[in-house]
Scaffold this motif. Structure first.
Motif, mmCIF file in Angstrom:
data_model
loop_
_atom_site.group_PDB
_atom_site.id
_atom_site.type_symbol
_atom_site.label_atom_id
_atom_site.label_comp_id
_atom_site.label_asym_id
_atom_site.label_seq_id
_atom_site.Cartn_x
_atom_site.Cartn_y
_atom_site.Cartn_z
ATOM 1 N N GLY A 90 -5.306 50.525 23.727
ATOM 2 C CA GLY A 90 -6.544 49.774 23.966
ATOM 3 C C GLY A 90 -6.317 48.275 23.863
ATOM 4 O O GLY A 90 -5.277 47.767 24.288
ATOM 5 N N ILE A 91 -7.264 47.570 23.281
ATOM 6 C CA ILE A 91 -7.138 46.105 23.179
ATOM 7 C C ILE A 91 -6.081 45.693 22.163
ATOM 8 O O ILE A 91 -5.661 44.536 22.134
ATOM 9 C CB ILE A 91 -8.497 45.435 22.843
ATOM 10 N N ALA A 92 -5.583 46.652 21.343
ATOM 11 C CA ALA A 92 -4.529 46.347 20.366
ATOM 12 C C ALA A 92 -3.147 46.365 21.013
ATOM 13 O O ALA A 92 -2.134 46.226 20.341
ATOM 14 C CB ALA A 92 -4.593 47.327 19.203
ATOM 15 N N GLU A 93 -3.119 46.525 22.342
ATOM 16 C CA GLU A 93 -1.863 46.441 23.077
ATOM 17 C C GLU A 93 -1.300 45.026 22.955
ATOM 18 O O GLU A 93 -0.102 44.813 22.985
ATOM 19 C CB GLU A 93 -2.139 46.782 24.544
ATOM 20 N N SER A 94 -2.203 44.077 22.790
ATOM 21 C CA SER A 94 -1.837 42.694 22.471
ATOM 22 C C SER A 94 -2.237 42.475 21.014
ATOM 23 O O SER A 94 -3.222 43.048 20.535
ATOM 24 C CB SER A 94 -2.602 41.707 23.353
ATOM 25 N N ALA A 95 -1.493 41.624 20.338
ATOM 26 C CA ALA A 95 -1.752 41.399 18.910
ATOM 27 C C ALA A 95 -3.178 40.888 18.688
ATOM 28 O O ALA A 95 -3.662 40.017 19.412
ATOM 29 C CB ALA A 95 -0.748 40.397 18.358
#
Length: 190
Positions: free
Chosen positions: A144-149
């Motif tokens: 999800g959006i945690a694919e990027s830090a």
């Protein structure tokens, strides 16, 4: 003279009867007031217990399996976060401020305020280090959006479901990072 004596005896008897009635009425009033105060105290304590102490919530969906079961009720300690902050791996009930009409969601705290969360190759990283002691063995297929830090702000927490492939949690925009003020409290796991 005997007539006068009889009349005085009747008057005294009547006064004694009236005093007994007054004492009885006072006793009844004291008893009623005592009951009223007891009931009022119980109501106030009961309200305080529910408002500030504990509440029951229901698990909806499979997002926390195997830890929590869909349809089961769980007790939430609402008072704990009035004096402490959520810790990593606490299971919490929360509701997003914008969705006050919805039910409470239940998820596990993974990221704490000020930390950076990243999910890569099915693994959660906190501040660049893999999260090795996660209580549930699972591989996260969707970052999800945690694919990027994601760097958490003050009083922000990153939450995950124990069954991440069936969980709407902080990895998705709909839930996002959860504020401490949005948390009802810590869920007591049976």
């Amino acid at each position: 003279m005997s007539e006068r004596y009889d009349r005085l005896r009747r008057i005294r008897r009547e006064k004694r009867r009236q005093r007994r009635q007054q004492r009885s009425l006072k006793k009844t009033m004291k008893s009623a007031l005592g009951w009223f105060i007891s009931i009022l105290t119980a109501a106030i304590l009961g309200y305080g217990f529910v408002a500030f102490g504990f509440q029951t919530v229901y698990m909806v969906g499979p997002s926390m399996e195997p830890t929590l079961t869909d349809g089961e009720s769980y007790l939430v300690n609402k008072a704990v976060y009035l004096v402490t902050s959520p810790e990593r791996y606490d299971v919490v009930a929360y509701r997003i401020v914008e969705n006050q009409d919805e039910y409470y969601s239940i998820k596990r705290v993974v990221g704490l305020p000020g930390e950076t969360v990243l999910i890569q190759n099915g693994q959660v990283y906190i501040n660049g280090n893999p999260l090795a002691d996660y209580p549930v063995d699972c591989e996260i297929k969707t970052a999800g959006i945690a694919e990027s830090a994601i760097t958490l702000g003050e009083n922000e927490y990153f939450l995950l479901g124990d069954n991440p492939d069936n969980s709407q949690d902080s990895r998705f925009q709909a839930a996002g990072n959860v504020q401490k003020s949005e948390m009802l409290g810590r869920v007591k796991i049976k």
